[in-house]
Design a protein around this motif. Structure first.
Motif, PDB file in Angstrom:
ATOM      1  N   TRP A  99      22.924   6.259  10.504  1.00  0.00           N
ATOM      2  CA  TRP A  99      21.877   5.528   9.787  1.00  0.00           C
ATOM      3  C   TRP A  99      21.434   4.360  10.644  1.00  0.00           C
ATOM      4  N   THR A 100      20.133   4.258  10.875  1.00  0.00           N
ATOM      5  CA  THR A 100      19.601   3.200  11.745  1.00  0.00           C
ATOM      6  C   THR A 100      18.594   2.314  11.026  1.00  0.00           C
ATOM      7  N   GLY A 101      18.590   2.329   9.721  1.00  0.00           N
ATOM      8  CA  GLY A 101      17.711   1.444   8.957  1.00  0.00           C
ATOM      9  C   GLY A 101      16.714   2.155   8.076  1.00  0.00           C
ATOM     10  N   GLY A 102      16.505   3.462   8.294  1.00  0.00           N
ATOM     11  CA  GLY A 102      15.598   4.215   7.436  1.00  0.00           C
ATOM     12  C   GLY A 102      14.134   4.027   7.803  1.00  0.00           C
ATOM     13  N   LEU A 103      13.278   4.609   6.996  1.00  0.00           N
ATOM     14  CA  LEU A 103      11.834   4.604   7.225  1.00  0.00           C
ATOM     15  C   LEU A 103      11.247   3.322   6.636  1.00  0.00           C
ATOM     16  N   THR A 104      11.098   2.304   7.464  1.00  0.00           N
ATOM     17  CA  THR A 104      10.620   1.003   6.985  1.00  0.00           C
ATOM     18  C   THR A 104       9.131   0.792   7.223  1.00  0.00           C
ATOM     19  N   GLN A 105       8.542   1.544   8.155  1.00  0.00           N
ATOM     20  CA  GLN A 105       7.127   1.409   8.467  1.00  0.00           C
ATOM     21  C   GLN A 105       6.354   2.604   7.921  1.00  0.00           C
ATOM     22  N   ALA A 106       5.286   2.345   7.199  1.00  0.00           N
ATOM     23  CA  ALA A 106       4.491   3.426   6.629  1.00  0.00           C
ATOM     24  C   ALA A 106       3.776   4.198   7.727  1.00  0.00           C
ATOM     25  N   PRO A 107       3.812   5.534   7.683  1.00  0.00           N
ATOM     26  CA  PRO A 107       3.042   6.322   8.650  1.00  0.00           C
ATOM     27  C   PRO A 107       1.551   6.063   8.476  1.00  0.00           C
ATOM     28  N   THR A 108       0.787   6.356   9.503  1.00  0.00           N
ATOM     29  CA  THR A 108      -0.664   6.194   9.443  1.00  0.00           C
ATOM     30  C   THR A 108      -1.244   6.980   8.265  1.00  0.00           C
ATOM     31  N   GLY A 109      -2.070   6.319   7.466  1.00  0.00           N
ATOM     32  CA  GLY A 109      -2.715   6.974   6.340  1.00  0.00           C
ATOM     33  C   GLY A 109      -1.833   7.183   5.129  1.00  0.00           C
ATOM     34  N   TRP A 110      -0.658   6.567   5.126  1.00  0.00           N
ATOM     35  CA  TRP A 110       0.291   6.803   4.048  1.00  0.00           C
ATOM     36  C   TRP A 110      -0.131   6.177   2.727  1.00  0.00           C
ATOM     37  N   SER A 111       0.061   6.907   1.656  1.00  0.00           N
ATOM     38  CA  SER A 111       0.166   6.386   0.298  1.00  0.00           C
ATOM     39  C   SER A 111       1.019   7.388  -0.456  1.00  0.00           C
ATOM     40  N   ALA A 112       1.617   6.951  -1.556  1.00  0.00           N
ATOM     41  CA  ALA A 112       2.519   7.835  -2.293  1.00  0.00           C
ATOM     42  C   ALA A 112       1.802   9.116  -2.696  1.00  0.00           C
ATOM     43  N   GLY A 113       2.363  10.266  -2.303  1.00  0.00           N
ATOM     44  CA  GLY A 113       1.749  11.548  -2.576  1.00  0.00           C
ATOM     45  C   GLY A 113       0.803  12.019  -1.482  1.00  0.00           C
ATOM     46  N   HIS A 114       0.628  11.191  -0.466  1.00  0.00           N
ATOM     47  CA  HIS A 114      -0.249  11.551   0.656  1.00  0.00           C
ATOM     48  C   HIS A 114       0.480  11.208   1.955  1.00  0.00           C
TER      49      HIS A 114
END
Length: 453
Positions: free
Chosen positions: A55-70
């Motif tokens: 474990w290195t901290g998890g996904l802390t930065q949103a991917p480009t174009g991210w929103s919940a369900g997208h």
């Protein structure tokens, strides 16, 4: 007589329990938090063969174009292998008994296993408060009530028994509140798709760092409000639930035809949910909801298992329910499985209590304390129902969250899909922080006001 699809499960479950008992939790050494262990108690290191990474901290930065369900941060990943009836024996020790039963019961049912991504982040505030308050949480003398715990912190990061693990799940961090348009789905025996669409509002006062003790929330663990939108025959029904730290939940129902709010003491435990054809109980909502008083909980230890994880393909709003909800099981192309370490807790009904499920076996993700899978047994020891959760990292709340849940009934050979958000217009995980969900919404007067508007 044991159901024929369950014939191989006795040996598999015994093998699993023997393995996890050998890996029982060590004595609590809280100095390990943030060192050998993550701030909430998971093992930082990967496993021996590298199939589970560190474990290195998890996904802390949103991917480009991210929103919940997208968006899917792992869209380029390909399955490493699939598990089906042909190679099931090879993987039995890595599967909950319920997954093995589903593979045996339904031709075509399979698990696509992907590279393991330890995506679950931990908010800095939760990490700090868990370290600060570790060792101060306390269970009551009755063995299940939570007498002391601080908010926005995992109460028992190194659990010593099953009840502590259960409270870690119930108080896991998912931000202060959320709202979504969700659907409750099942296939009728004539193959028609039945859907109940509703607004879901969820409020988690214990995810607030201002909470120092149970009294700060009036003993509330969570508040839930469901407002039915369709079908037209049920539009306007509302269900309000207050879940407590120290007593049985309180519930209220608003029926638009009567234009009145009624308290509903039966909306708890193993009472069937309206519209479920007796396939789904109240305390199966969100995998497990309600008081812990009817079971004894035994911590069996930690186990490497193949579980649903990083369910971005499932929650994608490009999906349509007609394509997702098959006659016998969820479309297998959208579900992702990975190998992770999970805490295993066995719950058995107390001698002086009753419940339709005489035994439950819970499987909790070590990185988030989310509940990924539950096996449920009847009084004769037969595996009856199998629940499966979803899990995905949401960078906007710096934590993993869940919505979509499945419950398979192996005897009735039908299943329920609950909390599905794909066709809903709203999936809002930050509603609690930004005031769109707040404590004032969750009382019987608000039900009456909403019903009369």
């Amino acid at each position: 007589m044991t159901h024929p699809s369950l014939s191989l499960l006795g040996g598999a479950l015994l093998a699993l329990l023997g393995t996890v008992q050998a890996q029982a939790a060590p004595a609590a050494d809280l100095s390990q938090l943030g060192n050998r262990l993550t701030p909430i108690g998971a093992e930082k290191a990967g496993n021996a063969d590298g199939s589970i990474p560190a474990w290195t901290g998890g996904l802390t930065q949103a991917p480009t174009g991210w929103s919940a369900g997208h968006g899917n941060p792992y869209a380029s990943d390909k399955p490493l292998y699939s598990i089906d009836s042909r190679n099931l024996a090879q993987y039995l020790q890595l599967l909950p008994a319920g997954q093995a039963a589903l593979i045996k019961a339904y031709p075509g049912y399979r698990l696509d296993v992907y590279p393991t991504r330890r995506s679950c982040p931990i908010p800095a505030e939760v990490a700090e408060r868990t370290r600060t308050f570790a060792g101060q949480a306390r269970i009551g003398s009755d063995g299940w009530r939570l007498e002391q715990a601080a908010g926005a912190a995992v109460p028992f990061p190194i659990p010593q028994n099953g009840i502590e693990a259960m409270w870690n799940y119930k108080l896991r961090y998912m931000a202060k509140g959320r709202r979504a348009q969700i659907s409750f789905l099942l296939r009728e025996k004539n193959a028609a798709l039945s859907e109940v669409r509703q607004w879901a509002y969820e409020y988690y006062p214990y995810n607030n760092a201002a909470v120092k003790a149970p009294g700060d929330t009036d003993g509330i663990e969570a508040k839930l409000l469901y407002d039915v939108l369709s079908p037209s025959s049920r539009a306007g029904e509302m269900y309000l639930v207050h879940a407590f730290l120290d007593k049985v939940q309180s519930s209220w129902i608003y029926f638009p035809g009567q234009r009145r709010v009624r308290q509903a003491p039966s909306f708890a435990y193993d009472n069937p949910i309206a519209g479920s054809d007796n396939l789904y109980f109240v305390d199966q909502i969100n995998m497990f909801t309600g008081a812990l008083d009817r079971y004894d909980f035994k911590l069996l230890g930690k186990q490497e298992m193949i579980v649903p994880y990083n369910s971005y393909k499932l929650v994608d709003k490009a999906n349509k329910y007609e394509q997702l909800i098959g006659q016998d099981y969820l479309n297998r192309d959208v579900q992702r499985y990975e190998k992770h370490r999970v805490w295993v807790v066995e719950a058995t009904v107390k001698a002086d209590k009753r419940h339709s499920f005489a035994k439950r076996v819970f499987f909790f993700d070590e990185d988030s304390w989310s509940l990924l899978h539950v096996d449920m047994y009847d009084a004769k020891g037969n595996l009856w129902r199998v629940q499966e959760g979803s899990l995905w990292a949401a960078p906007e709340i710096q934590a993993c969250t869940s919505f979509e849940y499945l419950s398979y009934d192996l005897i009735a050979r039908r299943y329920i899909a609950d909390g599905f958000t794909q066709e809903g217009q709203v999936l809002d995980l930050t509603a609690g922080q930004e005031g769109r969900v707040n404590d004032k919404m969750f009382n019987s007067n608000e039900l009456r006001r909403r019903g009369e508007r």
